[in-house]
Motif scaffolding. Structure first.
Motif, PDB file in Angstrom:
ATOM      1  N   ALA A 111       0.831  -1.203   0.000  1.00 31.20           N
ATOM      2  CA  ALA A 111       0.000   0.000   0.000  1.00 31.20           C
ATOM      3  C   ALA A 111       0.866   1.254   0.000  1.00 31.20           C
ATOM      4  N   ALA A 112       1.916   1.240   0.811  1.00 29.81           N
ATOM      5  CA  ALA A 112       2.817   2.398   0.860  1.00 29.81           C
ATOM      6  C   ALA A 112       3.506   2.613  -0.486  1.00 29.81           C
ATOM      7  N   GLN A 113       3.901   1.525  -1.133  1.00 23.68           N
ATOM      8  CA  GLN A 113       4.556   1.635  -2.445  1.00 23.68           C
ATOM      9  C   GLN A 113       3.621   2.239  -3.480  1.00 23.68           C
ATOM     10  N   GLU A 114       2.351   1.885  -3.397  1.00 24.14           N
ATOM     11  CA  GLU A 114       1.385   2.433  -4.359  1.00 24.14           C
ATOM     12  C   GLU A 114       1.218   3.937  -4.183  1.00 24.14           C
ATOM     13  N   VAL A 115       1.085   4.387  -2.935  1.00 26.16           N
ATOM     14  CA  VAL A 115       0.938   5.820  -2.677  1.00 26.16           C
ATOM     15  C   VAL A 115       2.216   6.556  -3.071  1.00 26.16           C
ATOM     16  N   GLU A 116       3.359   5.975  -2.742  1.00 28.41           N
ATOM     17  CA  GLU A 116       4.637   6.590  -3.114  1.00 28.41           C
ATOM     18  C   GLU A 116       4.785   6.680  -4.634  1.00 28.41           C
ATOM     19  N   GLY A 117       4.266   5.657  -5.344  1.00 27.01           N
ATOM     20  CA  GLY A 117       4.321   5.683  -6.805  1.00 27.01           C
ATOM     21  C   GLY A 117       3.523   6.842  -7.382  1.00 27.01           C
ATOM     22  N   LEU A 118       2.352   7.107  -6.804  1.00 25.66           N
ATOM     23  CA  LEU A 118       1.540   8.236  -7.270  1.00 25.66           C
ATOM     24  C   LEU A 118       2.222   9.561  -6.960  1.00 25.66           C
ATOM     25  N   LEU A 119       2.807   9.666  -5.768  1.00 26.52           N
ATOM     26  CA  LEU A 119       3.530  10.888  -5.411  1.00 26.52           C
ATOM     27  C   LEU A 119       4.700  11.130  -6.367  1.00 26.52           C
ATOM     28  N   ARG A 120       5.416  10.073  -6.674  1.00 26.50           N
ATOM     29  CA  ARG A 120       6.565  10.183  -7.572  1.00 26.50           C
ATOM     30  C   ARG A 120       6.106  10.583  -8.982  1.00 26.50           C
ATOM     31  N   TYR A 121       5.030   9.980  -9.444  1.00 31.92           N
ATOM     32  CA  TYR A 121       4.506  10.299 -10.781  1.00 31.92           C
ATOM     33  C   TYR A 121       4.051  11.755 -10.847  1.00 31.92           C
ATOM     34  N   LEU A 122       3.409  12.222  -9.786  1.00 33.36           N
ATOM     35  CA  LEU A 122       2.954  13.612  -9.718  1.00 33.36           C
ATOM     36  C   LEU A 122       4.136  14.569  -9.790  1.00 33.36           C
ATOM     37  N   GLU A 123       5.176  14.267  -9.036  1.00 28.46           N
ATOM     38  CA  GLU A 123       6.349  15.140  -8.996  1.00 28.46           C
ATOM     39  C   GLU A 123       7.130  15.100 -10.305  1.00 28.46           C
ATOM     40  N   GLU A 124       7.289  13.913 -10.875  1.00 32.79           N
ATOM     41  CA  GLU A 124       8.059  13.773 -12.116  1.00 32.79           C
ATOM     42  C   GLU A 124       7.454  14.585 -13.252  1.00 32.79           C
ATOM     43  N   ASN A 125       6.134  14.513 -13.413  1.00 30.83           N
ATOM     44  CA  ASN A 125       5.490  15.208 -14.526  1.00 30.83           C
ATOM     45  C   ASN A 125       5.472  16.717 -14.329  1.00 30.83           C
ATOM     46  N   SER A 126       5.285  17.158 -13.097  1.00 35.23           N
ATOM     47  CA  SER A 126       5.208  18.598 -12.853  1.00 35.23           C
ATOM     48  C   SER A 126       6.573  19.269 -12.943  1.00 35.23           C
ATOM     49  N   SER A 127       7.645  18.497 -12.798  1.00 33.44           N
ATOM     50  CA  SER A 127       8.995  19.067 -12.894  1.00 33.44           C
ATOM     51  C   SER A 127       9.770  18.526 -14.090  1.00 33.44           C
ATOM     52  N   HIS A 128       9.072  17.833 -14.991  1.00 39.34           N
ATOM     53  CA  HIS A 128       9.722  17.256 -16.169  1.00 39.34           C
ATOM     54  C   HIS A 128      10.287  18.375 -17.056  1.00 39.34           C
ATOM     55  N   PRO A 129      11.476  18.185 -17.653  1.00 36.78           N
ATOM     56  CA  PRO A 129      12.051  19.220 -18.512  1.00 36.78           C
ATOM     57  C   PRO A 129      11.104  19.692 -19.619  1.00 36.78           C
ATOM     58  N   SER A 130      10.333  18.773 -20.185  1.00 33.15           N
ATOM     59  CA  SER A 130       9.382  19.171 -21.233  1.00 33.15           C
ATOM     60  C   SER A 130       8.268  20.040 -20.660  1.00 33.15           C
ATOM     61  N   ARG A 131       7.835  19.728 -19.437  1.00 35.63           N
ATOM     62  CA  ARG A 131       6.788  20.551 -18.810  1.00 35.63           C
ATOM     63  C   ARG A 131       7.322  21.948 -18.539  1.00 35.63           C
ATOM     64  N   LEU A 132       8.560  22.036 -18.100  1.00 30.84           N
ATOM     65  CA  LEU A 132       9.170  23.339 -17.848  1.00 30.84           C
ATOM     66  C   LEU A 132       9.384  24.105 -19.162  1.00 30.84           C
ATOM     67  N   ALA A 133       9.696  23.367 -20.234  1.00 22.67           N
ATOM     68  CA  ALA A 133       9.858  24.006 -21.550  1.00 22.67           C
ATOM     69  C   ALA A 133       8.531  24.583 -22.035  1.00 22.67           C
ATOM     70  N   ILE A 134       7.442  23.837 -21.817  1.00 23.46           N
ATOM     71  CA  ILE A 134       6.107  24.323 -22.190  1.00 23.46           C
ATOM     72  C   ILE A 134       5.781  25.599 -21.426  1.00 23.46           C
TER      73      ILE A 134
END
Length: 489
Positions: A111-134
């Motif tokens: 269960a903890a891994q699943e929540v951590e996976g969502l947190l990681r996915y949220l952070e990765e996309n919001s700080s992704h180089p392509s997102r920052l370029a946009i």
């Protein structure tokens, strides 16, 4: 990534806890469970710790789709809300008392891994180089529009729209279409939303430019209705700048709903005018009403991008149509190259290729820059085969006479080499880092240098032939570059 997230979620919580053992339900090798094991599973399924993990699962299932489609940045309100709720769930999971039982500890860990996976996915996309370029391109567009349109209007001046501004916006649109999203839904959504707003501003500018070129056929003294329409036109000009500010996120006080009410009131005011059957005045009023309608259609952008069919262009009918044409082109290209290797020039599907060009010309792009670029690239692919066939035919049919100028003969020798290189470029399916790519690029550059070394010696025919050959070589280089730029929808 979203599919993986929900796949893991289902594997974690989709069925009662099985004590860490995976059973193949309905499979031929399914083993009979011991009654004691069944009692243990029933016990753990009803255990308070497992019940609390099931509650967490329900909340994760609710937050998962929001995380997987969030397209903002880390300073956005929705990001902070999602991060806060996921962090709370992580703390809740950590506080679950497993009483030292391995089965419950395993369930809590998953269960903890699943929540951590969502947190990681949220952070990765919001700080992704392509997102920052946009975001950087969007900010660049905001600064441009604020300086040239919004600020002058707020200061009581007149916003000037010229070719320089239009070209600058078009350049930003092109750069946005080239941002790589790696197939990530949040990045595609962010790029789509940025593009739709920029394209809407372009439409507003185009409408306003056309309006400025219209000479008013009537003066205010001709009919009192004309004076009222002129007053509405002043309001429309202000509303236009307000709309551009809204689209670019430069308006702190105005809202789409407020501006929509203002524009609707203008329509009602125009509709109530008595034009007394005067055709010229009716036409003038119609022009103003059409411009207001054009502004209103761009106010419905608040929910733009929420539907995946809009930003996931793989589902777009026009893209599917273009891809079907490209598949056909690929089949024809392979056939042409295969016959050329055998020295057979009888396979010339030029009529079929021309029909594909006509088909592409009829594809509806809906003013979407990504679809327009996809169509342009497909057109280039078709044209590359046509020019290859044309040059091959010209080389076969060429019958130089004894009086042919030596420089003209030298140009044709280079064209023969370019034809062979073009065949290799048509069949190339690698990347820019490949040695074969660098070799092709070097050989094509050498042919350009060879053409540059040809001295026409005043012969006009040679001058024209060399000019066309240089353009042909550059087109091959551009096509090779296009095939390897890893562009995506």
């Amino acid at each position: 990534m979203c599919a993986n997230v929900f796949g893991v979620l289902k594997s974690l919580f989709g069925k009662p806890f099985d004590g860490g053992k995976r059973m193949d339900h309905g499979g031929p090798q399914q083993q009979q469970q011991h009654p004691m094991e069944q009692q243990q599973q029933a016990y753990y399924a009803q255990h308070p710790a497992m019940m609390r993990l099931y509650e967490v699962q329900k909340e994760v299932a609710s937050l998962g789709p929001q995380v997987c489609t969030f397209s903002g940045l880390q300073n956005d309100r929705d990001y902070k809300r999602l991060e806060r709720e996921l962090t709370r769930l992580l703390l809740d999971v950590d506080q679950v008392d497993t009483e030292g039982k391995p089965e419950l500890q395993g369930a809590r860990k998953r269960a903890a891994q699943e929540v951590e996976g969502l947190l990681r996915y949220l952070e990765e996309n919001s700080s992704h180089p392509s997102r920052l370029a946009i975001e950087e391109l969007s900010n660049e567009a905001r600064r441009l529009v604020d300086e040239r349109i919004v600020a002058p209007q707020r200061g009581g001046g007149v916003a000037e729209i010229n070719d320089e501004l239009v070209d600058a916006l078009q350049e930003l649109v092109l750069r946005l279409t080239q941002v790589k999203t790696e197939g990530r839904v949040p990045l595609r959504k962010a790029r789509y939303r940025a593009l739709t707003r920029l394209c809407a501003v372009q439409d507003v500018f185009e409408g306003r430019t056309q309006q400025q070129t219209l000479s008013l056929p009537l003066s205010g003294d001709t009919h009192e209705a004309v004076h009222c329409i002129n007053q509405v036109m002043v309001k429309v000009s202000v509303a236009r700048s307000q709309l551009v500010a809204l689209l670019m996120g430069l308006s702190g006080r105005d809202s789409c709903a407020h501006l929509s009410r203002i524009l609707t009131e203008m329509q009602v005011e125009l509709d109530a005018l008595d034009v007394s059957g005067n055709a010229a005045i009716r036409n003038y009023r119609k022009q103003v009403v059409e411009e207001i309608n054009g502004l209103l259609k761009h106010l419905d952008l608040e929910g733009e991008g929420d539907d995946t069919r809009r930003y996931d262009l793989a589902q777009n009918n026009s893209i599917r149509e273009i891809e079907a044409v490209r598949a056909h082109v690929c089949h024809l290209r392979e056939g042409v190259l295969r016959h050329c290797v055998m020295g057979d020039l009888s396979f010339r599907p030029k009529a079929e290729l021309q029909s594909l060009l006509t088909h592409l010309d009829q594809v509806d792009t809906a003013k979407n820059p990504c679809i327009r670029e996809a169509r342009r690239r497909a057109v280039v692919e078709v044209q590359a085969i046509i020019t290859f066939l044309d040059l091959r035919e010209a080389l076969v049919c060429r019958q130089p006479g004894p009086s042919e100028h030596p420089s003209h003969r030298a140009v044709w020798l280079v064209l023969g080499s370019l034809s062979d290189l073009q065949a290799q470029v048509l069949g190339f399916d690698g990347k820019r880092a490949d040695k074969s790519y660098m070799m092709l690029e070097e050989l094509l550059t050498k042919q350009l240098l060879a053409l540059d070394a040809v001295d026409p010696q005043g012969d006009e025919t040679t001058k024209m032939a060399r000019k066309q050959a240089v353009k042909f070589a550059q087109n091959i280089l551009n096509y090779l570059d296009m095939k390897t730029d890893e562009w995506e929808y």
